[in-house]
Design an enzyme around this catalytic site. Structure first.
Site, PDB file in Angstrom:
ATOM      1  N   PRO A 355       0.824  -1.220   0.000  1.00 18.71           N
ATOM      2  CA  PRO A 355       0.000   0.000   0.000  1.00 18.71           C
ATOM      3  C   PRO A 355       0.853   1.263   0.000  1.00 18.71           C
ATOM      4  O   PRO A 355       2.063   1.200   0.251  1.00 18.71           O
ATOM      5  CB  PRO A 355      -0.807  -0.128   1.297  1.00 18.71           C
ATOM      6  CG  PRO A 355      -0.033  -1.068   2.144  1.00 18.71           C
ATOM      7  CD  PRO A 355       0.674  -2.002   1.228  1.00 18.71           C
ATOM      8  N   PRO A 356       0.228   2.422  -0.259  1.00 17.55           N
ATOM      9  CA  PRO A 356       0.982   3.689  -0.277  1.00 17.55           C
ATOM     10  C   PRO A 356       1.562   4.012   1.096  1.00 17.55           C
ATOM     11  O   PRO A 356       0.961   3.703   2.127  1.00 17.55           O
ATOM     12  CB  PRO A 356      -0.077   4.726  -0.679  1.00 17.55           C
ATOM     13  CG  PRO A 356      -1.177   3.951  -1.308  1.00 17.55           C
ATOM     14  CD  PRO A 356      -1.179   2.615  -0.657  1.00 17.55           C
ATOM     15  N   GLY A 357       2.737   4.647   1.075  1.00 20.61           N
ATOM     16  CA  GLY A 357       3.301   5.163   2.316  1.00 20.61           C
ATOM     17  C   GLY A 357       4.082   4.181   3.152  1.00 20.61           C
ATOM     18  O   GLY A 357       4.455   4.502   4.278  1.00 20.61           O
ATOM     19  N   VAL A 358       4.354   2.964   2.612  1.00 17.40           N
ATOM     20  CA  VAL A 358       5.097   1.991   3.421  1.00 17.40           C
ATOM     21  C   VAL A 358       6.608   2.066   3.179  1.00 17.40           C
ATOM     22  O   VAL A 358       7.368   1.314   3.791  1.00 17.40           O
ATOM     23  CB  VAL A 358       4.592   0.546   3.164  1.00 17.40           C
ATOM     24  CG1 VAL A 358       3.178   0.383   3.633  1.00 17.40           C
ATOM     25  CG2 VAL A 358       4.727   0.171   1.702  1.00 17.40           C
ATOM     26  N   GLY A 359       7.058   2.936   2.274  1.00 15.57           N
ATOM     27  CA  GLY A 359       8.492   3.140   2.100  1.00 15.57           C
ATOM     28  C   GLY A 359       9.105   2.395   0.937  1.00 15.57           C
ATOM     29  O   GLY A 359      10.290   2.077   0.959  1.00 15.57           O
ATOM     30  N   LYS A 360       8.319   2.125  -0.111  1.00 15.36           N
ATOM     31  CA  LYS A 360       8.848   1.352  -1.244  1.00 15.36           C
ATOM     32  C   LYS A 360       9.912   2.154  -1.999  1.00 15.36           C
ATOM     33  O   LYS A 360      10.998   1.651  -2.284  1.00 15.36           O
ATOM     34  CB  LYS A 360       7.697   0.971  -2.190  1.00 15.36           C
ATOM     35  CG  LYS A 360       6.617   0.115  -1.546  1.00 15.36           C
ATOM     36  CD  LYS A 360       5.575  -0.338  -2.543  1.00 15.36           C
ATOM     37  CE  LYS A 360       4.724   0.794  -3.080  1.00 15.36           C
ATOM     38  NZ  LYS A 360       3.906   1.462  -2.063  1.00 15.36           N
ATOM     39  N   SER A 677     -13.582 -12.621  -0.322  1.00 14.47           N
ATOM     40  CA  SER A 677     -13.361 -13.074   1.049  1.00 14.47           C
ATOM     41  C   SER A 677     -14.466 -12.698   2.031  1.00 14.47           C
ATOM     42  O   SER A 677     -14.300 -12.848   3.238  1.00 14.47           O
ATOM     43  CB  SER A 677     -12.023 -12.523   1.558  1.00 14.47           C
ATOM     44  OG  SER A 677     -12.033 -11.112   1.543  1.00 14.47           O
ATOM     45  N   LYS A 720      -4.954  -8.149   6.558  1.00 12.48           N
ATOM     46  CA  LYS A 720      -6.237  -8.241   7.260  1.00 12.48           C
ATOM     47  C   LYS A 720      -6.039  -8.386   8.763  1.00 12.48           C
ATOM     48  O   LYS A 720      -6.757  -7.776   9.563  1.00 12.48           O
ATOM     49  CB  LYS A 720      -7.033  -9.421   6.713  1.00 12.48           C
ATOM     50  CG  LYS A 720      -7.499  -9.226   5.282  1.00 12.48           C
ATOM     51  CD  LYS A 720      -8.176 -10.472   4.726  1.00 12.48           C
ATOM     52  CE  LYS A 720      -8.660 -10.252   3.296  1.00 12.48           C
ATOM     53  NZ  LYS A 720      -9.276 -11.443   2.717  1.00 12.48           N
TER      54      LYS A 720
END
EC number: 3.4.21.53
Length: 781
Positions: A355-360, A677, A720
């Protein structure tokens, strides 16, 4: 043999010279023995024997260093020079052979015999003389080193032996070759040898002439080109084109030759430079060619940085820049270790998905820093045109290379770390499919000869370390995905976020806002409150924005003079950031009928999903709201069909589908939702509404349901689970086939949650509904 033919005579050894009979020549004599031999000859009858040394380098020759066949000569004139040397004029008379050397320490004295040459006027000798004369005439015409007077004098000679000797004296032969002719007494043999020598010399002269003509043509061409260039410069100068293209072209030529390009690229560049030179400066194509040459010159064809293959150094940098992300760090360190052993490993294609903002993106930058490579980033978000990747052909106006070649030019080396950001957001339309164009870039078997339409020549990308980022791997085409190694970055737990904020984000924002540790202090409990009540995300981007707001407020307080140091506590957070934007946790505050908590996976990470069911008297209509996708609608239909088939076992009125209208709603209504799911969550909420039994508030669940009630595995369990932990849930029901994924979940999350694996809806109901025997712990993981 008569006495006249055999006699004792002084000997004069010659160095580098040979005198034939009938030949008149000046000699310079300086050696003592030679001078005394001359003086003795003048005392006698002016005759002396002339022989040649076998080795020119010997100053004082011995008997063994002198040829034994020479020429009996008459001394015609002798003159003493000022330097002590004697200049003597001699005339060759006859061939003579040394019989023996006499003992004489002052000069060489020998007993010799004259070698008489018998000349008979036979037909063969006449024929040989004519042949020699013809060949010599041709030689004189080709050589131009022999005067026409010499040729005329040879033509007047009637004696074959004399002709042979005079012709031999005018040929450019080695001393050893002349000595061989001198020793050949029979005239016919001598004439044959001279014919062979003349033929050989003519061939050599012919080759010399060809070579000379070739050199002359080359020189003429060079001079012509120089002359024309000078003319062009003058014309361009008259036209006001300053000094014209001449200086520029020469400068470009030097740059091309010094650029260390591959041979085929250098040839292409020089051909284009020739076209550019001949083209008028006002031509539109002239600027296109110049631009093309500049691109060829600026690309790093062979320039390469040296990797720092130090695993410990790389680990320190990665740990310094990023907290957690152990899986990614481990993969990078593995690459470095293998590179250190093999030295030739092709660059891996890593895809950092999350996801966005995780430091990729920042992680890719840290990888480049740890390897000490250049770092290049291009964003692929919204790229629709294939030419963005492969470049435009030069026939188009404003043509340029693709983003890959542009990135390589920016890097300046053939082995940078190349970040392809947002690779999942490429689209395709009538302009082509850029994702398909990326196949060549990211295939290690093909990218050693990447073909850009603008550059045209193949470019080697095999040493590049490509790193791609994506929020949603599902939107990447399968062939492209197959070429990448997926490394998932799910997001951060509360504990990780708190550590990242404390060690990385807060110090960065404090520095950027002109603050110091002495002017602002943020307590740990204040950070936790910001994380829980002011952000809801998988990454830390929003958290960094909130911390920036705190720093701005603190800066204002300090500048206004209210305080010299700002201490942010749990109680003062609300004053600085306003009312909480989120309620910490989404777990229901009490057990409810017809409401179940599901777990969803989105591009922003995991999230909790509340599913509500309401019943009303009616005709059995099933209504689904909440902007659901087709998959979720089908899950609801499957759950509905399963409940109808099991109504007796579930103690539900068999005619409920005829008497009741059922409405299933998934808040928030404005957010699109889809995925496989939510099946067991919908079934549980529906059964709770139909039976009147409450759903336990602390239970979250995820899993697909079949028409027979089986629970099927799902993806994104880590995300999740983290969302459930964030929302304050205590228990998670998950498909039994997903037990293997539990080890990917951070320990802090596993410790705060109870995981129960289920394989059938009956087990789900047992743990989810109040009063269904959910005290049993037999299936807990």
């Amino acid at each position: 043999m008569s006495e006249q033919n055999k006699r004792i005579i002084p000997l004069l050894p010659l160095r580098g010279l040979l005198v034939f009979p009938t030949m008149v020549m000046h000699l310079d004599v300086g050696r003592d023995k030679s001078v005394q031999a001359l003086e003795q000859a003048m005392v006698d009858d002016n005759e002396i024997l002339l022989t040649t040394q076998t080795d020119l380098s010997i100053d004082e020759p011995d008997i063994k260093d002198i040829y034994h066949v020479g020429t009996l000569a008459k001394v015609k004139q002798m003159l003493k020079l000022p330097n002590g040397t004697i200049r003597v004029l001699v005339e060759g008379l006859q061939r003579a052979q040394i019989e023996r050397f006499l003992d004489n320490e002052e000069y060489f004295e020998v007993e010799m015999k004259v070698l008489n040459v018998t000349e008979e006027e036979d037909t063969e000798e006449k024929a040989l003389m004519r042949t020699v004369l013809q060949q010599f005439e041709q030689y004189v015409k080709m050589s131009k080193k022999v005067s026409s007077e010499t040729l005329a004098s040879v033509q007047d000679i009637g004696e074959p032996g004399r002709m042979a000797d005079i012709v031999a004296s005018h040929l450019p032969l080695k001393v050893s070759e002349k000595q061989e002719l001198l020793e050949t007494v029979p005239v016919s043999d001598r004439l044959m040898k001279i014919i062979d020598i003349l033929n050989s010399e003519k061939e050599v002269l012919g080759l010399e002439k060809k070579i000379g003509q070739r050199v002359k043509k080359s020189m003429e061409k060079t001079q012509k080109e120089y002359y024309l260039r000078e003319q062009m410069k003058a014309i361009q100068k008259e036209l006001g084109d300053k000094e014209g293209k001449g200086g520029e072209v020469e400068e470009l030529r030097e740059k091309i030759e010094a650029a260390d390009m591959p041979e085929n690229v250098e040839e292409k560049a020089l051909r284009e430079l020739d076209r550019y030179e001949k083209m008028p400066g006002t031509s539109a194509e002239s600027s296109v060619i110049r631009n093309y040459i500049d691109w060829l010159l600026n690309l790093p064809w062979k320039s390469e940085t040296t990797d720092r293959l130090d695993v410990n150094h790389a680990q320190n940098i990665l740990d310094t820049d990023h907290y957690g992300l152990d899986k990614v760090k481990e993969r990078v360190l593995e690459y470095l270790a293998v590179q250190q052993l093999t030295k030739e490993l092709k660059g891996p294609i890593l895809c950092l998905a999350g996801p966005p903002g995780v430091g990729k993106t920042s992680l890719a930058r840290s990888i480049a820093r740890s390897l000490e490579r250049e770092f290049v980033r291009i964003s692929l978000g919204g790229v629709r045109d294939e030419a963005e990747i492969r470049g435009h052909r030069r026939t188009y106006v404003g043509a340029m290379p693709g983003r890959i070649i542009q990135g390589m030019k920016k890097a300046g080396t053939v082995n940078p770390v190349f970040l392809l950001d947002e690779i999942d957001k490429m689209a395709n339309d009538f302009r082509g499919d850029p994702a398909s164009a990326m196949l060549e870039v990211l295939d290690p078997e093909q990218n050693n000869s990447f073909a850009d339409h603008f550059i045209e020549e193949p470019f080697d990308l095999s040493k590049v370390m490509f790193i791609t980022t994506a929020n949603n791997v599902g939107t990447i085409p399968e062939p492209l995905l197959d070429r990448m190694e997926i490394i998932t970055i799910a997001g951060y737990t509360e504990v990780e976020k708190q550590m990242i904020a404390k060690e990385y984000l807060l110090p960065k924002q404090v520095k950027e806002h002109g603050l110091t540790k002495g002017t602002i202090q943020v307590k740990d409990e204040a950070l936790l409150k910001v994380i829980r009540y002011y952000t809801r995300e998988a990454g830390v981007r929003s958290l960094e924005r909130q911390l920036a707001t705190v720093c701005r407020k603190a800066a204002k307080i300090i500048v206004s003079g209210e305080k010299k140091k700002v201490v942010v506590t749990e109680n003062t957070v609300e004053e600085m950031l306003g009312k909480p934007q989120y309620r910490y946790g989404k777990a229901e505050e009490e057990d409810q009928v017809g409401a179940a908590t599901g777990l969803a996976y989105t591009s922003a990470g995991g999230n909790t999903l509340s599913i509500e069911v309401s019943l009303a008297k009616g005709k059995g209509e099933l209504t689904l709201t909440g902007k659901l996708g087709d998959v979720m609608k089908e899950s609801a239909q499957a759950a509905f069909s399963y409940i109808r088939s099991k109504s007796d076992e579930l103690q539900i009125d068999p005619g409920f589908h005829e008497n009741l209208d059922i409405h299933i709603h998934v808040p928030e209504g404005a957010t699109p939702k889809d995925g496989p799911s939510a099946g067991i969550t919908m079934a549980t909420a529906l059964i709770s509404a139909l039976t009147g039994k409450k759903v336990r508030k602390e239970v979250g669940m995820t899993g697909e349901i079949t028409l027979r009630g089986r629970v099927l595995p799902i993806g994104g369990l880590k995300e999740k689970a983290m969302s459930a932990h964030r929302a304050g849930l205590k228990t998670i029901l998950l498909p039994k086939d997903n037990e293997k994924d539990l080890e990917d979940i951070p320990k802090s999350v596993r410790d705060g949650l109870e995981f129960i694996s289920v394989s059938h809806l009956d087990e789900v109901l047992k743990y989810a509904l109040v009063g269904e025997g959910n005290e049993s712990k037999s299936n807990k993981s």
